[in-house]
Design a protein around this motif. Structure first.
Motif, PDB file in Angstrom:
ATOM      1  N   SER A  17      -5.785   0.598   8.392  1.00  0.00           N
ATOM      2  CA  SER A  17      -6.878  -0.326   8.694  1.00  0.00           C
ATOM      3  C   SER A  17      -6.349  -1.737   8.928  1.00  0.00           C
ATOM      4  N   ALA A  18      -5.387  -2.164   8.117  1.00  0.00           N
ATOM      5  CA  ALA A  18      -4.782  -3.487   8.294  1.00  0.00           C
ATOM      6  C   ALA A  18      -4.031  -3.559   9.618  1.00  0.00           C
ATOM      7  N   LEU A  19      -3.370  -2.481   9.991  1.00  0.00           N
ATOM      8  CA  LEU A  19      -2.663  -2.444  11.275  1.00  0.00           C
ATOM      9  C   LEU A  19      -3.644  -2.559  12.432  1.00  0.00           C
ATOM     10  N   MET A  20      -4.785  -1.919  12.326  1.00  0.00           N
ATOM     11  CA  MET A  20      -5.811  -2.007  13.373  1.00  0.00           C
ATOM     12  C   MET A  20      -6.295  -3.452  13.550  1.00  0.00           C
ATOM     13  N   GLU A  21      -6.450  -4.149  12.437  1.00  0.00           N
ATOM     14  CA  GLU A  21      -6.869  -5.554  12.510  1.00  0.00           C
ATOM     15  C   GLU A  21      -5.790  -6.406  13.175  1.00  0.00           C
ATOM     16  N   LEU A  22      -4.531  -6.104  12.873  1.00  0.00           N
ATOM     17  CA  LEU A  22      -3.430  -6.836  13.503  1.00  0.00           C
ATOM     18  C   LEU A  22      -3.422  -6.610  15.011  1.00  0.00           C
ATOM     19  N   ILE A  23      -3.664  -5.383  15.442  1.00  0.00           N
ATOM     20  CA  ILE A  23      -3.713  -5.078  16.877  1.00  0.00           C
ATOM     21  C   ILE A  23      -4.814  -5.887  17.547  1.00  0.00           C
ATOM     22  N   ASN A  24      -5.978  -5.958  16.920  1.00  0.00           N
ATOM     23  CA  ASN A  24      -7.089  -6.739  17.479  1.00  0.00           C
ATOM     24  C   ASN A  24      -6.702  -8.197  17.659  1.00  0.00           C
ATOM     25  N   GLU A  25      -6.027  -8.758  16.656  1.00  0.00           N
ATOM     26  CA  GLU A  25      -5.633 -10.165  16.731  1.00  0.00           C
ATOM     27  C   GLU A  25      -4.549 -10.387  17.786  1.00  0.00           C
ATOM     28  N   MET A  26      -3.651  -9.437  17.953  1.00  0.00           N
ATOM     29  CA  MET A  26      -2.608  -9.561  18.969  1.00  0.00           C
ATOM     30  C   MET A  26      -3.200  -9.523  20.369  1.00  0.00           C
ATOM     31  N   TYR A  27      -4.212  -8.715  20.574  1.00  0.00           N
ATOM     32  CA  TYR A  27      -4.877  -8.672  21.875  1.00  0.00           C
ATOM     33  C   TYR A  27      -5.521 -10.021  22.200  1.00  0.00           C
ATOM     34  N   LYS A  28      -6.087 -10.671  21.195  1.00  0.00           N
ATOM     35  CA  LYS A  28      -6.684 -11.992  21.414  1.00  0.00           C
ATOM     36  C   LYS A  28      -5.598 -13.036  21.664  1.00  0.00           C
ATOM     37  N   TYR A  29      -4.548 -12.986  20.851  1.00  0.00           N
ATOM     38  CA  TYR A  29      -3.509 -14.017  20.911  1.00  0.00           C
ATOM     39  C   TYR A  29      -2.757 -13.996  22.238  1.00  0.00           C
ATOM     40  N   LYS A  30      -2.490 -12.826  22.772  1.00  0.00           N
ATOM     41  CA  LYS A  30      -1.693 -12.737  23.996  1.00  0.00           C
ATOM     42  C   LYS A  30      -2.392 -13.342  25.198  1.00  0.00           C
ATOM     43  N   GLU A  31      -3.708 -13.521  25.102  1.00  0.00           N
ATOM     44  CA  GLU A  31      -4.463 -14.095  26.209  1.00  0.00           C
ATOM     45  C   GLU A  31      -4.475 -15.623  26.190  1.00  0.00           C
ATOM     46  N   LEU A  32      -3.954 -16.230  25.126  1.00  0.00           N
ATOM     47  CA  LEU A  32      -3.948 -17.688  25.037  1.00  0.00           C
ATOM     48  C   LEU A  32      -2.947 -18.286  26.022  1.00  0.00           C
ATOM     49  N   ASP A  33      -3.327 -19.384  26.654  1.00  0.00           N
ATOM     50  CA  ASP A  33      -2.408 -20.079  27.560  1.00  0.00           C
ATOM     51  C   ASP A  33      -1.228 -20.662  26.794  1.00  0.00           C
ATOM     52  N   ASP A  37       0.824  -1.217   0.000  1.00  0.00           N
ATOM     53  CA  ASP A  37       0.000   0.000   0.000  1.00  0.00           C
ATOM     54  C   ASP A  37       0.854   1.260   0.000  1.00  0.00           C
ATOM     55  N   LEU A  38       1.953   1.249   0.742  1.00  0.00           N
ATOM     56  CA  LEU A  38       2.808   2.427   0.812  1.00  0.00           C
ATOM     57  C   LEU A  38       3.627   2.605  -0.467  1.00  0.00           C
ATOM     58  N   ASN A  39       4.105   1.506  -1.029  1.00  0.00           N
ATOM     59  CA  ASN A  39       5.005   1.587  -2.173  1.00  0.00           C
ATOM     60  C   ASN A  39       4.289   1.793  -3.500  1.00  0.00           C
ATOM     61  N   GLU A  40       3.101   1.209  -3.625  1.00  0.00           N
ATOM     62  CA  GLU A  40       2.475   1.142  -4.941  1.00  0.00           C
ATOM     63  C   GLU A  40       1.301   2.100  -5.142  1.00  0.00           C
ATOM     64  N   LYS A  41       0.522   2.382  -4.081  1.00  0.00           N
ATOM     65  CA  LYS A  41      -0.712   3.144  -4.325  1.00  0.00           C
ATOM     66  C   LYS A  41      -1.032   4.190  -3.267  1.00  0.00           C
ATOM     67  N   PHE A  42      -0.072   4.538  -2.429  1.00  0.00           N
ATOM     68  CA  PHE A  42      -0.308   5.551  -1.408  1.00  0.00           C
ATOM     69  C   PHE A  42      -1.575   5.244  -0.598  1.00  0.00           C
ATOM     70  N   GLY A  43      -1.805   3.976  -0.325  1.00  0.00           N
ATOM     71  CA  GLY A  43      -3.006   3.565   0.403  1.00  0.00           C
ATOM     72  C   GLY A  43      -2.811   3.673   1.900  1.00  0.00           C
ATOM     73  N   PHE A  44      -2.638   4.902   2.380  1.00  0.00           N
ATOM     74  CA  PHE A  44      -2.383   5.088   3.810  1.00  0.00           C
ATOM     75  C   PHE A  44      -3.559   4.594   4.652  1.00  0.00           C
ATOM     76  N   ASN A  45      -4.775   4.879   4.207  1.00  0.00           N
ATOM     77  CA  ASN A  45      -5.955   4.504   4.996  1.00  0.00           C
ATOM     78  C   ASN A  45      -6.123   2.987   5.094  1.00  0.00           C
ATOM     79  N   THR A  46      -5.879   2.280   3.990  1.00  0.00           N
ATOM     80  CA  THR A  46      -6.024   0.824   4.030  1.00  0.00           C
ATOM     81  C   THR A  46      -4.867   0.177   4.798  1.00  0.00           C
ATOM     82  N   ALA A  47      -3.688   0.796   4.744  1.00  0.00           N
ATOM     83  CA  ALA A  47      -2.553   0.282   5.519  1.00  0.00           C
ATOM     84  C   ALA A  47      -2.825   0.405   7.011  1.00  0.00           C
TER      85      ALA A  47
END
Length: 211
Positions: free
Chosen positions: A135-151, A123-133
Motif C-alpha cells: 500500500s505504501a508503494l502504491m502511494e509512492l507511485i502516485n506521488e512519482m506520477y505527479k512529480y514527474k510532470e513538474l517543470d 513492515d518486512l522485518n518486524e511484522k510481516f506487513g506485506f499488505n501495508t508495505a
C-alpha cells in the motif's frame, strides 16, 4: 545444532499462523462446492507476479483472504502502471545526473521516497506487513506520477525514486523486478544487492501543517 552447523537450537525466529484463501461467500475453497480458483488460469491471463502481489496485498498473512477477480485485475493494472513509469523514466535512471539545490517540491518527493522505504523495511522485518508495505508503494507511485510532470522536477530525485521503486517491488513481484532492474541499466540480479538504507536526513520537514 548438534554438529555445529547452526549457532542456535531453534532455527525459527518467529512463527506466523497464516489464514486461508476463501472462495465465494467467504467459504473455504472446495472442489465439491465448485469455488476453487485455479492458479494456472490466473497466471496464464495475468502472470505469476500479479497472482503473487494480490495474495500478499489483499489481507495480512494471519487473516483469511477472500478471493476477488476484481482485486487481481487491480493488481495487474498497478504492475502495468509501475512498468510504464519506469520505462518512461529509465533514461534518467541510467544517466549520471548531478544533484542541485532542492526545491520545496523536491524535498517533499524525497521525503515520500525515504518514508516509503523506511515503512517497507520495517513492515518486512518486524511484522510481516506485506499488505501495508505494498500500500505504501502504491502511494509512492502516485506521488512519482505527479512529480514527474513538474517543470521544475529534479532528475537526481527522479533517479533516486525509480531505483527505490524497483528495489522495493522486487520481493513482491520478482519477475518484473528483475526486468525493471535491467531496464534501468543495472547488471546482475536485483536479488544479489544489499537492501537499500533510507536517508534519515530526508525524513525531516522544514514545514508542517498544524490544524
Amino acid at each position: 545444532y548438534n554438529i555445529g552447523l547452526v549457532p542456535n537450537k531453534e532455527m525459527i525466529w518467529t512463527r506466523v499462523s497464516h489464514g486461508m484463501i476463501l472462495g465465494s461467500n467467504n467459504e473455504k475453497m472446495s472442489k465439491s462446492k465448485g469455488n476453487v480458483v485455479a492458479p494456472s488460469e490466473i497466471i496464464a491471463e495475468y502472470g505469476v507476479d500479479t497472482a503473487r502481489l494480490f495474495v500478499l496485498f489483499a489481507a495480512p498473512p494471519e487473516r483469511d483472504l477472500e478471493w476477488s477477480d476484481q482485486g487481481v485485475e487491480g493488481c495487474f493494472r498497478f504492475l502495468n502502471r509501475v512498468y510504464r513509469l519506469v520505462d518512461e523514466l529509465s533514461s534518467i535512471a541510467k544517466s549520471n545526473v548531478e544533484s542541485k539545490e532542492l526545491t520545496k517540491e523536491d524535498k517533499a518527493m524525497r521525503y515520500t521516497i525515504n518514508a516509503t522505504l523506511k515503512k517497507v523495511t520495517e513492515d518486512l522485518n518486524e511484522k510481516f506487513g506485506f499488505n501495508t508495505a505494498i500500500s505504501a508503494l502504491m502511494e509512492l507511485i502516485n506521488e512519482m506520477y505527479k512529480y514527474k510532470e513538474l517543470d521544475s522536477r529534479n532528475e537526481a530525485v527522479i533517479k533516486e525514486g525509480i531505483e527505490t521503486i524497483v528495489t522495493i517491488i522486487a520481493p513482491f513481484a520478482p519477475h518484473i523486478g528483475e526486468e525493471l532492474w535491467a531496464m534501468i541499466g543495472k547488471s546482475g540480479s536485483i536479488f544479489d544487492i544489499a537492501w537499500p538504507k533510507y536517508d534519515e536526513a530526508a525524513l525531516g520537514k522544514d514545514e508542517v501543517e498544524v490544524v
